[in-house]
Design an enzyme around this catalytic site. Structure first.
Site, short mmCIF file in Angstrom:
data_model
loop_
_atom_site.label_atom_id
_atom_site.label_comp_id
_atom_site.label_asym_id
_atom_site.label_seq_id
_atom_site.Cartn_x
_atom_site.Cartn_y
_atom_site.Cartn_z
N LYS A 4 2.03 31.16 -78.76
CA LYS A 4 1.68 30.77 -77.38
C LYS A 4 1.37 31.97 -76.49
CE LYS A 4 4.15 26.36 -77.34
NZ LYS A 4 5.15 25.53 -76.63
N ASN B 105 -0.72 26.59 -74.75
CA ASN B 105 -0.41 25.63 -75.82
C ASN B 105 -1.59 24.71 -76.11
OD1 ASN B 105 -0.31 23.80 -73.63
ND2 ASN B 105 1.28 22.58 -74.64
N ARG C 171 19.18 36.12 -76.78
CA ARG C 171 19.89 37.08 -77.61
C ARG C 171 19.31 38.49 -77.49
NH1 ARG C 171 23.41 34.13 -80.31
NH2 ARG C 171 22.90 31.99 -80.91
N THR C 172 18.02 38.59 -77.22
CA THR C 172 17.38 39.90 -77.08
C THR C 172 16.98 40.08 -75.61
OG1 THR C 172 16.51 39.69 -79.33
CG2 THR C 172 15.56 41.40 -77.94
N GLY D 119 16.55 30.87 -74.31
CA GLY D 119 15.37 31.32 -75.03
C GLY D 119 14.45 32.12 -74.13
#
Length: 281
Positions: free
Chosen positions: A66, A87, A149-150, A125
């Protein structure tokens, strides 16, 4: 020869888009076919060249393309430009353009579910779906925090979507994520964690300690219908929203960009549910 449409992404074993998009074309008597086109990251330039050469009349775009697709296009619509993610690929006046129908689809799902606005919202996310969620939630007036997480990926997402907006980033790896997440009224999972056919189909992006009665938990994953996160949320007394309605609404908006005709959403939803049911038999 029928026009050819499809969805590109990797992996695509989970997608029901061919079932409901084909049902829409058939319902309106449009001579067109729609298929899943597995496209690893290294194949994206070739796939976009195929669109230029007329092999595909239009495409849906999903993980992981995307944010990468816009550079192959002649331009992007306002919403896609704001999201930094596309998208839907379509032709208009001889130009190959990109749109992001996830943004209005997320808003429509929350509106249809009568989810209260101007609440504290946690987006889990930092990919293309997260960018759409950030735009949609901030448009509702929600107070948004992003957890990933990053951290560098989350920072890049915020730089792309809202460089001037102060949105807090939280480390999803933090041991305190459970305690922190309970402070939010709305949680939107935009990761592929829990998706059938994905890298972590049996996992949840959040511990059950992150969930409490009264929260609304919206998982954009639609296969399975009840993801590990939604199962946890139901057990914790949360209100749950699955991803199938969002998928069909965004697909309907794509259909309208391709054809210029109103999408038969009821037909599309029935076909999507049938495809999911047959997959689980």
């Amino acid at each position: 020869m029928p026009d050819r449409y499809g969805a590109i992404g990797y992996p695509l074993g989970h997608t029901v888009s061919p079932a409901f998009q084909q049902a829409a074309f058939d319902e309106l008597g449009i001579d067109a076919t729609y298929m899943a086109i597995e496209t690893p990251a290294g194949d994206l330039p070739r796939r976009m060249s195929e669109v230029r050469n007329g092999r595909w009349a239009g495409l849906n775009v999903t993980i992981p393309h995307k944010a990468a697709v816009p550079r192959f296009l002649d331009g992007t619509a306002e919403t896609a430009a704001a999201a930094g993610a596309v998208n839907t690929i379509y032709w208009k006046n001889g130009r190959l353009l990109g749109e992001n129908t996830d943004v209005p689809a997320i808003g429509a799902v929350l509106e249809n579910a009568e989810v209260e606005k101007e609440v504290r919202a946690l987006v889990v996310g930092a990919g293309g779906a997260a960018r759409a969620a950030l735009l949609s939630l901030t448009a509702r007036g929600d107070d948004v925090v992003i957890a990933n997480r990053t951290i560098s990926n989350a920072e890049a997402t915020l730089d792309a979507v809202s460089p001037d907006r102060e949105i807090e980033i939280f480390d999803l790896n933090s041991p305190s994520i459970g305690e922190v997440a309970t402070e939010f009224d709305l949680i939107v999972n935009t990761t592929s964690v829990g998706m059938s056919g994905g890298p972590a189909p049996d996992e949840s992006p959040l511990p059950i300690s992150a969930l409490r009665p009264g929260q609304v938990v919206f998982d954009v994953v639609y296969r399975p219908a009840v993801t590990p996160l939604l199962a946890q949320a139901a057990e914790a007394g949360c209100r749950t929203i699955g991803g199938l309605e969002m998928l069909v609404i965004q697909g309907g908006l794509s259909f309208e960009l391709w054809t210029g005709k109103p999408a038969p959403l009821d037909t599309m939803m029935r076909a999507a549910r049938t495809a999911l049911a047959s997959d689980s038999d």
